[in-house]
Design an enzyme around this catalytic site. Structure first.
Site, PDB file in Angstrom:
ATOM      1  N   SER A 118      13.586  35.845  83.878  1.00  0.00           N
ATOM      2  CA  SER A 118      12.222  35.355  83.711  1.00  0.00           C
ATOM      3  C   SER A 118      11.261  35.883  84.771  1.00  0.00           C
ATOM      4  CB  SER A 118      12.228  33.828  83.721  1.00  0.00           C
ATOM      5  OG  SER A 118      12.814  33.330  84.913  1.00  0.00           O
ATOM      6  N   GLU A 155      34.287  39.704  91.149  1.00  0.00           N
ATOM      7  CA  GLU A 155      33.939  38.681  90.146  1.00  0.00           C
ATOM      8  C   GLU A 155      34.100  39.215  88.717  1.00  0.00           C
ATOM      9  OE1 GLU A 155      33.346  35.614  90.099  1.00  0.00           O
ATOM     10  OE2 GLU A 155      32.549  34.933  92.002  1.00  0.00           O
ATOM     11  N   LYS A 186      21.285  27.361  94.837  1.00  0.00           N
ATOM     12  CA  LYS A 186      22.547  27.478  94.120  1.00  0.00           C
ATOM     13  C   LYS A 186      23.472  28.477  94.821  1.00  0.00           C
ATOM     14  CE  LYS A 186      20.553  25.997  89.708  1.00  0.00           C
ATOM     15  NZ  LYS A 186      20.511  26.169  88.228  1.00  0.00           N
ATOM     16  N   LYS A 242      23.276  39.796  86.424  1.00  0.00           N
ATOM     17  CA  LYS A 242      22.011  39.065  86.347  1.00  0.00           C
ATOM     18  C   LYS A 242      21.514  38.741  87.737  1.00  0.00           C
ATOM     19  CE  LYS A 242      20.365  34.535  84.925  1.00  0.00           C
ATOM     20  NZ  LYS A 242      20.725  33.258  84.368  1.00  0.00           N
ATOM     21  N   TYR A 253      13.046  38.821  77.759  1.00  0.00           N
ATOM     22  CA  TYR A 253      11.957  38.113  77.090  1.00  0.00           C
ATOM     23  C   TYR A 253      11.004  39.084  76.405  1.00  0.00           C
ATOM     24  CZ  TYR A 253      14.024  34.476  79.822  1.00  0.00           C
ATOM     25  OH  TYR A 253      14.949  33.611  80.346  1.00  0.00           O
ATOM     26  N   LYS A 256      26.407  36.922  88.760  1.00  0.00           N
ATOM     27  CA  LYS A 256      25.118  36.227  88.712  1.00  0.00           C
ATOM     28  C   LYS A 256      24.721  35.860  90.127  1.00  0.00           C
ATOM     29  CE  LYS A 256      22.675  32.194  86.947  1.00  0.00           C
ATOM     30  NZ  LYS A 256      22.655  31.113  85.951  1.00  0.00           N
ATOM     31  N   ARG A 315      13.306  28.027  85.076  1.00  0.00           N
ATOM     32  CA  ARG A 315      13.498  26.614  85.422  1.00  0.00           C
ATOM     33  C   ARG A 315      12.307  25.780  84.955  1.00  0.00           C
ATOM     34  NH1 ARG A 315      16.333  27.863  91.329  1.00  0.00           N
ATOM     35  NH2 ARG A 315      18.160  28.904  90.426  1.00  0.00           N
TER      36      ARG A 315
HETATM   37  C1  PBG Z   1      21.313  28.362  84.607  1.00  0.00           C
HETATM   38  C2  PBG Z   1      20.561  29.578  84.153  1.00  0.00           C
HETATM   39  C3  PBG Z   1      19.493  30.149  84.829  1.00  0.00           C
HETATM   40  C4  PBG Z   1      19.077  31.225  84.084  1.00  0.00           C
HETATM   41  C5  PBG Z   1      19.875  31.300  82.951  1.00  0.00           C
HETATM   42  N1  PBG Z   1      20.811  30.274  83.013  1.00  0.00           N
HETATM   43  C6  PBG Z   1      18.793  29.719  86.056  1.00  0.00           C
HETATM   44  C7  PBG Z   1      19.541  29.233  87.194  1.00  0.00           C
HETATM   45  O1  PBG Z   1      20.643  29.730  87.497  1.00  0.00           O
HETATM   46  O2  PBG Z   1      19.009  28.335  87.829  1.00  0.00           O
HETATM   47  C8  PBG Z   1      17.924  32.097  84.466  1.00  0.00           C
HETATM   48  C9  PBG Z   1      17.392  33.015  83.451  1.00  0.00           C
HETATM   49  C10 PBG Z   1      16.037  33.515  83.758  1.00  0.00           C
HETATM   50  O3  PBG Z   1      15.493  33.363  84.865  1.00  0.00           O
HETATM   51  O4  PBG Z   1      15.461  34.117  82.849  1.00  0.00           O
HETATM   52  N2  PBG Z   1      22.522  28.138  84.005  1.00  0.00           N
END
Ligand code: PBG
Length: 335
Positions: A284, A243, A227, A258, A323, A201, A211
């Site tokens: 997203s 990982e 992050k 991701k 989505y 990720k 968010r």
């Molecule tokens: C956080 C989380 C995120 C997403 C899924 N779980 C965002 C982040 O890491 O801040 C993002 C998914 C998306 O953008 O569709 N645990």
């Protein structure tokens, strides 16, 4: 007679008609490959999300019906994300461990009303923390404390398994959490609950609309959240191999990359390296970008959507969180 090239190899013969093309398509996308992410609200009515056109937060009371409808369309999997009331957020995110919190009620609701739906429940603290990080902070407030966060994630996973989730899906990128969650589940007799690990990720700019949807975004004027201390550097490919291998060794059942579109090389590497199922999350921002371009008349939404999903499948993903799942399945059913 026009002159012809001396050309025995003519690949275009295999593209000459719709029939030939359909027979020779190397990659298939079916509804069963798609997982619908769903944002759940305690509110009374669906709440549209401006940065995710066509996506609304689903009230708990209609979640079961929604999942049953998706199942009829062939969408068997849902990934649930709670929109937690701001008054319930704290720095430590204790609401994550409240046995009657929205996320756990949502899992129970889906399993009661649409038992055939496969539930993937998110495991991370960001919907519950005032600062929006995926874990608890160290004493100085400068970094997410890995081991204390893992402790919370194990407890959260147990509650989630007890609520009936088929898979817990840790999305936090803490070190060692898959191993700790697996042993926590097993020592409570939850051998049958699976782990979908967000293994590679990345610290991506494409999570913005998510968010907004869960309410973990910074307010206008605040510095944007980083992050990068736990999510991966977008520059890194070898690190993804490390990982994902670690998560597999720690007991993950499905490994995920991701975002998806900007990381097709990582998906392909993983497909070649593991015998486990591979998932990819078309996040997203990927969805929002296609919608925004289509709204301006610059892209054909359906064609671009279908091509983006096929590309992710072609790269090697068995499952895609997207989505677009419901809209794609509705279009497919209408054909
Ligand atoms: C956080 C989380 C995120 C997403 C899924 N779980 C965002 C982040 O890491 O801040 C993002 C998914 C998306 O953008 O569709 N645990």
């Amino acid at each position: 007679m026009p002159e012809h090239l001396d050309q025995p190899e003519r690949p275009r013969r295999l593209r000459a008609s719709a029939g030939i093309r359909a027979m020779l398509a190397e990659t298939v996308l079916e509804a069963r490959h798609l997982i619908q992410p769903i944002f759940v609200t305690d509110g009374e009515s669906p709440e549209p999300i401006a940065s995710l056109p066509g996506v609304s937060r689903v009230p708990l009371s209609s979640l079961g019906t929604k999942c049953a409808e998706l199942l009829l369309l062939g969408i068997r999997g849902v990934a649930l994300f709670p929109k937690v009331d701001p008054s319930r957020k704290t720095a430590e995110g204790a609401e994550a461990l409240n046995p009657s919190n929205l996320a756990l009620r949502a899992v129970r609701e889906v399993k009661a009303k649409s038992p055939g739906t496969v539930v993937f429940a998110d495991i991370a603290l960001d919907p519950y923390t005032t600062h929006g990080h995926d874990g608890v902070l160290n004493a100085a407030g400068t970094d997410v404390d890995n081991d204390r966060t893992v402790e919370a994630l194990v407890k959260m996973s147990l509650l989630t398994a007890q609520a009936g989730a088929d898979f817990v899906a840790p999305s936090d990128m803490m070190d060692g959490r898959v191993k700790a969650i697996r042993s926590g589940l097993d020592s409570s007799g939850r051998h049958g609950t699976g782990i979908l690990a967000y293994s590679a990720k990345y610290a991506s700019a494409f999570y913005g609309p998510f968010r907004d949807a869960v309410g973990s975004a910074r307010k206008p004027g605040e510095a944007p959240i980083s992050k990068a201390g736990y999510q991966m550097d977008p520059a890194n490919r070898r690190e993804a191999a490390r990982e994902t291998a670690l998560d597999a060794a720690e007991g993950a059942d499905i490994l995920m990359v991701k975002p998806a579109g900007p990381y097709l090389d990582v998906i392909r590497d993983l497909r070649n390296a593991t015998t486990l199922p591979v998932a990819a999350y078309q996040v997203s921002g990927e969805y929002a970008a296609l919608h925004a371009a289509a709204e301006k008349g610059w892209l054909d939404l359906r064609a671009a959507r279908d091509e983006s999903l096929l590309g992710i499948r072609r790269a090697g993903a068995d499952l895609i969180l997207t989505y677009f799942a419901e809209a794609w399945a509705r279009d497919r059913a209408a054909r």
